[in-house]
Scaffold this motif. Structure first.
Motif, mmCIF file in Angstrom:
data_model
loop_
_atom_site.group_PDB
_atom_site.id
_atom_site.type_symbol
_atom_site.label_atom_id
_atom_site.label_comp_id
_atom_site.label_asym_id
_atom_site.label_seq_id
_atom_site.Cartn_x
_atom_site.Cartn_y
_atom_site.Cartn_z
ATOM 1 N N PHE A 292 29.198 18.397 28.690
ATOM 2 C CA PHE A 292 28.947 19.389 27.661
ATOM 3 C C PHE A 292 30.222 19.773 26.914
ATOM 4 O O PHE A 292 31.335 19.618 27.421
ATOM 5 C CB PHE A 292 28.372 20.666 28.285
ATOM 6 N N GLY A 293 30.005 20.358 25.728
ATOM 7 C CA GLY A 293 31.079 20.970 24.967
ATOM 8 C C GLY A 293 30.547 22.157 24.183
ATOM 9 O O GLY A 293 29.561 22.040 23.464
ATOM 10 N N ASN A 294 31.173 23.311 24.363
ATOM 11 C CA ASN A 294 30.834 24.508 23.580
ATOM 12 C C ASN A 294 29.341 24.855 23.698
ATOM 13 O O ASN A 294 28.623 24.979 22.715
ATOM 14 C CB ASN A 294 31.221 24.309 22.109
ATOM 15 N N LEU A 295 28.884 25.021 24.919
ATOM 16 C CA LEU A 295 27.468 25.289 25.161
ATOM 17 C C LEU A 295 27.021 26.604 24.531
ATOM 18 O O LEU A 295 27.747 27.593 24.537
ATOM 19 C CB LEU A 295 27.189 25.361 26.664
ATOM 20 N N HIS A 296 25.791 26.595 24.018
ATOM 21 C CA HIS A 296 25.192 27.816 23.481
ATOM 22 C C HIS A 296 23.853 28.071 24.176
ATOM 23 O O HIS A 296 23.814 28.369 25.344
ATOM 24 C CB HIS A 296 25.086 27.733 21.963
ATOM 25 N N GLY A 297 22.748 27.968 23.461
ATOM 26 C CA GLY A 297 21.465 28.369 24.024
ATOM 27 C C GLY A 297 20.965 27.447 25.120
ATOM 28 O O GLY A 297 21.375 26.287 25.246
ATOM 29 N N ILE A 298 20.038 27.990 25.911
ATOM 30 C CA ILE A 298 19.384 27.224 26.962
ATOM 31 C C ILE A 298 17.932 27.680 27.019
ATOM 32 O O ILE A 298 17.612 28.828 26.684
ATOM 33 C CB ILE A 298 20.103 27.412 28.316
ATOM 34 N N LEU A 299 17.059 26.777 27.420
ATOM 35 C CA LEU A 299 15.623 27.057 27.397
ATOM 36 C C LEU A 299 14.951 26.266 28.516
ATOM 37 O O LEU A 299 15.326 25.119 28.780
ATOM 38 C CB LEU A 299 15.046 26.632 26.040
ATOM 39 N N VAL A 300 13.957 26.863 29.157
ATOM 40 C CA VAL A 300 13.164 26.161 30.154
ATOM 41 C C VAL A 300 11.748 25.999 29.614
ATOM 42 O O VAL A 300 11.104 26.970 29.224
ATOM 43 C CB VAL A 300 13.130 26.918 31.490
ATOM 44 N N GLY A 301 11.284 24.755 29.569
ATOM 45 C CA GLY A 301 9.955 24.475 29.052
ATOM 46 C C GLY A 301 8.867 24.768 30.068
ATOM 47 O O GLY A 301 9.137 25.005 31.243
ATOM 48 N N PRO A 302 7.609 24.724 29.630
ATOM 49 C CA PRO A 302 6.481 24.995 30.529
ATOM 50 C C PRO A 302 6.417 24.061 31.728
ATOM 51 O O PRO A 302 5.908 24.439 32.784
ATOM 52 C CB PRO A 302 5.261 24.807 29.618
ATOM 53 N N ASP A 303 6.937 22.835 31.572
ATOM 54 C CA ASP A 303 6.909 21.872 32.677
ATOM 55 C C ASP A 303 8.160 21.947 33.544
ATOM 56 O O ASP A 303 8.349 21.133 34.452
ATOM 57 C CB ASP A 303 6.728 20.449 32.149
ATOM 58 N N GLY A 304 9.047 22.915 33.262
ATOM 59 C CA GLY A 304 10.272 23.071 34.036
ATOM 60 C C GLY A 304 11.461 22.321 33.483
ATOM 61 O O GLY A 304 12.574 22.448 34.020
ATOM 62 N N SER A 305 11.263 21.544 32.419
ATOM 63 C CA SER A 305 12.395 20.851 31.798
ATOM 64 C C SER A 305 13.378 21.865 31.231
ATOM 65 O O SER A 305 12.977 22.893 30.670
ATOM 66 C CB SER A 305 11.920 19.928 30.684
ATOM 67 N N VAL A 306 14.672 21.580 31.371
ATOM 68 C CA VAL A 306 15.719 22.480 30.909
ATOM 69 C C VAL A 306 16.379 21.872 29.672
ATOM 70 O O VAL A 306 16.906 20.756 29.714
ATOM 71 C CB VAL A 306 16.768 22.720 32.010
ATOM 72 N N TYR A 307 16.343 22.613 28.573
ATOM 73 C CA TYR A 307 16.936 22.189 27.302
ATOM 74 C C TYR A 307 18.252 22.937 27.113
ATOM 75 O O TYR A 307 18.292 24.166 27.204
ATOM 76 C CB TYR A 307 16.001 22.507 26.143
ATOM 77 N N VAL A 308 19.327 22.190 26.838
ATOM 78 C CA VAL A 308 20.656 22.788 26.719
ATOM 79 C C VAL A 308 21.239 22.456 25.349
ATOM 80 O O VAL A 308 21.305 21.284 24.966
ATOM 81 C CB VAL A 308 21.593 22.271 27.830
#
Length: 326
Positions: A292-308
Motif C-alpha cells: 500500500f501507499g497513502n491509504l485512505h478509505g476502507i469498506l467491507v462488502g456484504p460477502d465480507g470482502s475488504v476494499y482498500v
C-alpha cells in the motif's frame, strides 16, 4: 510487550497478532490481551489504474456499496464518483464537475442510504450533495465555513442506525451530524489531543449498535462516541505495534461488528474484534499486491470482502479471508 508479526507472500497475506498486546485506553481499559487468532487475508484483485479516463483514478478517497452490490468510489483529483460492478468492472462515471451533477470539485466522503440515495461531500466547497439512486441531483446542503451547519474540509461519512448522517470534518476538528433532508442536527469535538478532541479527523463510521467511531488521524487514535456525540472511550496510540496507529484514516465494520482501520502513514490494515482485540494485520509499503501507499478509505462488502483505497497506487485493492474463497 511481546508481539508476533506477520508473514506475506505475493498473493497470500497471513496476518497473525497474538500473545500479550498492551496499549492504553482501549475501550476504557489500561491494557487488553489480544486473542490468539489467525487473520488469514488473501489478495483477490485490484481495480483502477492511474489516469483520467474510465476506470482510472488520480486520488482515490472513500467508497460505498449500493443495495445491488455496485461499488461507488470517490476520486478527489478527477472530481468524480465512479461506479464498478462487484467483480470490478467499470460501469459509469457519475456526480462530476457538471453543474447539474452538483459541480463537485474535490469529492471525498460518500454514503448510501437504505433507500438508495447517495450522499457525496465536497472537501473544497463544503457542500454535501444528495443524489437519487439513478444519480440525479436532488439536494445540496451545508457550505464552507466554521459556523454550525457549515463545514471545512469534509471527510468520510456514514448514515448510521438512527438514519442520521455523521461526517468527519478535518478543517474544523469536529464531526457534524445532519438528517437526510440536509437539516443540521449537532456537532461534537474540537481541536486538541484530550479525550473528545480531534486533530484532523478523517472518518466517522458507526457500528450496528449506533456507536460512532472517529479516526482521529493527527492524534493517531480512534475515538468512540454514542449516537449523541458523548465521548465513551478511545483506542490506540502512536506506533507500529498491533493496536497502535500511524495516522488512521479509513474505518469500516463487517456484519459481526469487527472494526477495520486503514493507516495512511502505516501502510497496513488492522482488524479488531468487538472487544477491541487485534485479530488481523496485513500490508506494507509498496506497489505490489497487498502493498500500500497513502491509504485512505476502507469498506467491507456484504460477502465480507475488504476494499482498500490504495491512493498512492491509484487503485482499490480487494481482499478476502482464505476460508471464504470459493
Amino acid at each position: 510487550m511481546r508481539i508476533c508479526g506477520f508473514f506475506q507472500t505475493t498473493q497470500k497475506f497471513w496476518a497473525i497478532a497474538f500473545a500479550t498486546t498492551l496499549f492504553a485506553n482501549v475501550f476504557g481499559c489500561n491494557e487488553i490481551s489480544a486473542k490468539r487468532d489467525l487473520g488469514n487475508y488473501e489478495y483477490v484483485f485490484s481495480l483502477g489504474r492511474e489516469g483520467v479516463g474510465k476506470g482510472e483514478f488520480k486520488y482515490v478517497e472513500d467508497m460505498a456499496i449500493s443495495a445491488s452490490g455496485n461499488l461507488y468510489v470517490t476520486d478527489a483529483l478527477n472530481s468524480n464518483v465512479q461506479v464498478f460492478s462487484p467483480s470490478g468492472e467499470y460501469l459509469a462515471t457519475v456526480c462530476g464537475r457538471n453543474a447539474d451533477q452538483g459541480g463537485l470539485q474535490k469529492p471525498e466522503g460518500i454514503a448510501i442510504a437504505p433507500d438508495g440515495s447517495i450522499f457525496v461531500a465536497d472537501y473544497l466547497t463544503g457542500k454535501i450533495h444528495k443524489y437519487s439512486s439513478d444519480h440525479k441531483l436532488q439536494l445540496s446542503f451545508s457550505e464552507f465555513g466554521t459556523e454550525e451547519g457549515q463545514n471545512a474540509e469534509s471527510e468520510f461519512m456514514q448514515i448510521c442506525k438512527n438514519g442520521l448522517l455523521y461526517m468527519a470534518e478535518a478543517g474544523n476538528n469536529r464531526a457534524d451530524v445532519f438528517d437526510q433532508s440536509g437539516v443540521f442536527q449537532f456537532s461534537f469535538g474540537e481541536a486538541g489531543s484530550l479525550p473528545g478532541q480531534f486533530l484532523r479527523p478523517e472518518a466517522a463510521k458507526c457500528d450496528s449498535t449506533g456507536r460512532v467511531f472517529v479516526a482521529d488521524l493527527g492524534n493517531h487514535r480512534v475515538q468512540v462516541f454514542d449516537s449523541k456525540g458523548k465521548y465513551l472511550r478511545m483506542m490506540g496510540s502512536k506506533g507500529t505495534a498491533p493496536g497502535q496507529f500511524l495516522k488512521p484514516a479509513g474505518l469500516a465494520f463487517d456484519a459481526s461488528d469487527n472494526l477495520y482501520v486503514s493507516e495512511l502513514a502505516g501502510a497496513r490494515v488492522q482488524k479488531f474484534n468487538p472487544a477491541g482485540e487485534v485479530i488481523a494485520i496485513w500490508g506494507e509499503e509498496g506497489s505490489g499486491p497487498g502493498q500500500f501507499g497513502n491509504l485512505h478509505g476502507i469498506l467491507v462488502g456484504p460477502d465480507g470482502s475488504v476494499y482498500v483505497a490504495d491512493t498512492a497506487n491509484h487503485r482499490v485493492q480487494v481482499f478476502r479471508m482464505a476460508s471464504a474463497r470459493r
